[in-house]
Structures are given as structure tokens and as C-alpha cells.
Design a protein around this motif. Structure first.
Motif, mmCIF file in Angstrom:
data_model
loop_
_atom_site.group_PDB
_atom_site.id
_atom_site.type_symbol
_atom_site.label_atom_id
_atom_site.label_comp_id
_atom_site.label_asym_id
_atom_site.label_seq_id
_atom_site.Cartn_x
_atom_site.Cartn_y
_atom_site.Cartn_z
ATOM 1 N N PRO A 143 -8.513 -98.716 -40.541
ATOM 2 C CA PRO A 143 -8.050 -97.379 -40.937
ATOM 3 C C PRO A 143 -8.721 -96.306 -40.082
ATOM 4 C CG PRO A 143 -9.514 -98.317 -42.608
ATOM 5 C CD PRO A 143 -9.275 -99.379 -41.577
ATOM 6 N N ALA A 144 -7.964 -95.280 -39.802
ATOM 7 C CA ALA A 144 -8.481 -94.171 -39.003
ATOM 8 C C ALA A 144 -9.418 -93.331 -39.863
ATOM 9 C CB ALA A 144 -7.329 -93.312 -38.495
ATOM 10 N N GLY A 145 -10.322 -92.620 -39.242
ATOM 11 C CA GLY A 145 -11.240 -91.741 -39.956
ATOM 12 C C GLY A 145 -10.524 -90.478 -40.407
ATOM 13 N N PRO A 146 -11.248 -89.588 -41.076
ATOM 14 C CA PRO A 146 -10.641 -88.341 -41.537
ATOM 15 C C PRO A 146 -10.086 -87.547 -40.364
ATOM 16 C CG PRO A 146 -12.858 -88.610 -42.436
ATOM 17 C CD PRO A 146 -12.657 -89.697 -41.440
ATOM 18 N N ALA A 147 -8.937 -86.952 -40.577
ATOM 19 C CA ALA A 147 -8.310 -86.130 -39.536
ATOM 20 C C ALA A 147 -7.609 -84.948 -40.188
ATOM 21 C CB ALA A 147 -7.299 -86.958 -38.752
ATOM 22 N N PRO A 148 -7.681 -83.772 -39.582
ATOM 23 C CA PRO A 148 -7.002 -82.602 -40.142
ATOM 24 C C PRO A 148 -5.498 -82.820 -40.206
ATOM 25 C CG PRO A 148 -8.446 -81.980 -38.307
ATOM 26 C CD PRO A 148 -8.399 -83.476 -38.358
ATOM 27 N N LEU A 149 -4.889 -82.290 -41.250
ATOM 28 C CA LEU A 149 -3.437 -82.394 -41.390
ATOM 29 C C LEU A 149 -2.719 -81.330 -40.563
ATOM 30 C CD1 LEU A 149 -3.121 -83.053 -45.216
ATOM 31 C CD2 LEU A 149 -2.915 -84.695 -43.346
ATOM 32 N N GLY A 170 -9.114 -71.516 -49.176
ATOM 33 C CA GLY A 170 -9.767 -71.783 -47.903
ATOM 34 C C GLY A 170 -10.676 -72.994 -47.973
ATOM 35 N N ARG A 171 -11.200 -73.254 -49.147
ATOM 36 C CA ARG A 171 -12.082 -74.421 -49.349
ATOM 37 C C ARG A 171 -11.328 -75.732 -49.173
ATOM 38 N NH1 ARG A 171 -15.871 -77.580 -50.186
ATOM 39 N NH2 ARG A 171 -16.999 -77.990 -52.098
ATOM 40 N N LEU A 172 -10.006 -75.723 -49.310
ATOM 41 C CA LEU A 172 -9.223 -76.950 -49.127
ATOM 42 C C LEU A 172 -9.365 -77.518 -47.721
ATOM 43 C CD1 LEU A 172 -5.935 -76.081 -51.032
ATOM 44 C CD2 LEU A 172 -7.688 -77.734 -51.709
ATOM 45 N N GLY A 173 -9.651 -76.684 -46.747
ATOM 46 C CA GLY A 173 -9.839 -77.156 -45.380
ATOM 47 C C GLY A 173 -11.025 -78.093 -45.240
ATOM 48 N N ASP A 174 -11.946 -78.060 -46.200
ATOM 49 C CA ASP A 174 -13.112 -78.937 -46.148
ATOM 50 C C ASP A 174 -12.736 -80.410 -46.272
ATOM 51 O OD1 ASP A 174 -14.608 -76.661 -45.904
ATOM 52 O OD2 ASP A 174 -15.383 -76.704 -47.948
ATOM 53 N N VAL A 175 -11.612 -80.716 -46.902
ATOM 54 C CA VAL A 175 -11.242 -82.126 -47.068
ATOM 55 C C VAL A 175 -10.809 -82.761 -45.752
ATOM 56 C CG1 VAL A 175 -10.601 -81.847 -49.498
ATOM 57 C CG2 VAL A 175 -8.848 -81.675 -47.747
ATOM 58 N N ASP A 176 -10.489 -81.940 -44.754
ATOM 59 C CA ASP A 176 -10.086 -82.488 -43.456
ATOM 60 C C ASP A 176 -11.193 -83.304 -42.807
ATOM 61 O OD1 ASP A 176 -7.571 -81.408 -43.604
ATOM 62 O OD2 ASP A 176 -8.015 -79.681 -42.314
#
Length: 121
Positions: free
Chosen positions: A45-51, A68-74
Motif C-alpha cells: 500500500p502507498a503511504g499517505p498522499a494529499p487528495l 482548514g484542519r482537515l488538511g492535516d489528514v493528508d
């Protein structure tokens, strides 16, 4: 030679003489056998990546800060998403609750039936 086929139709049940056909709905081969070419591997599986989602500002500072905090999950693995989502949810709830609060200073506590103030000293 009888190979289990009819020269005018599909193969007959039973296959070549002395061999049984696999039961319907089951893959050929032994149970637990993995089909595929030798050396076929499941990709890691690939690592975390921005959507790459673009978010528009709402004009409400508290809502914009929470969203804006949602960007932290990237940058987090999926097991870290829940903490961020709960934080965002709490921020949005606080923004909504603030809309329900009456404007201006808070009202004094209601008087007690004995005429004293609502707070105990």
C-alpha cells in the motif's frame, strides 16, 4: 479418442475419460490454491498522499479554521484520521453553538425564590 467434447457442441460434463470436472462455482485447482502467475505479488500500500481537494473559504473564521484542519489528514495514516475528524467536528459544533448564544453580555443568573442571587457565596 474421446476428450469429453462433442464435435458439434460444448464440452460434456466429466471432461476427459477418468477425470471429474470441478463442481460449479468453484475455481479449478485444490482448495487454498492461489491462482496466478508465479512471482505475482500484491503491491504494497502507498503511504499517505494529499487528495488535492480545493476548499473555498466560508467567511466565518471559526468554520474556516476547523475546516482548514482537515488538511492535516493528508499527512497521516488512516488510523490518525479519527482524531483530526473529531477535532474538526468539535470546532464546527462550537461555531454552531456560538450562533445560538444570545448577543451581548450573558444574562445574570435567575433569582432564587428566597430573593437571593443565583450564586452561592
Amino acid at each position: 479418442m474421446d476428450d469429453g467434447t462433442d464435435e458439434y457442441g460444448p464440452p460434456q460434463a466429466g471432461g476427459p475419460a477418468g477425470q471429474e470436472a470441478d463442481p460449479p462455482g468453484e475455481a479449478p485447482g485444490s482448495p487454498g490454491e492461489i491462482l496466478g502467475e508465479p512471482g505475482d505479488e500484491v503491491p504494497a500500500p502507498a503511504g499517505p498522499a494529499p487528495l488535492g481537494l480545493v476548499r473555498e473559504e466560508t467567511g466565518e473564521p471559526r468554520v474556516d479554521a476547523a475546516l482548514g484542519r482537515l488538511g492535516d489528514v493528508d499527512h497521516l495514516a488512516t488510523d490518525g484520521h479519527l482524531t483530526v475528524y473529531e477535532d474538526v467536528h468539535q470546532g464546527l459544533r462550537a461555531a454552531l453553538d456560538a450562533l445560538d448564544a444570545p448577543p451581548g453580555p450573558s444574562a445574570p443568573p435567575p433569582a432564587r425564590p428566597d430573593g437571593s442571587a443565583g450564586r452561592a457565596h
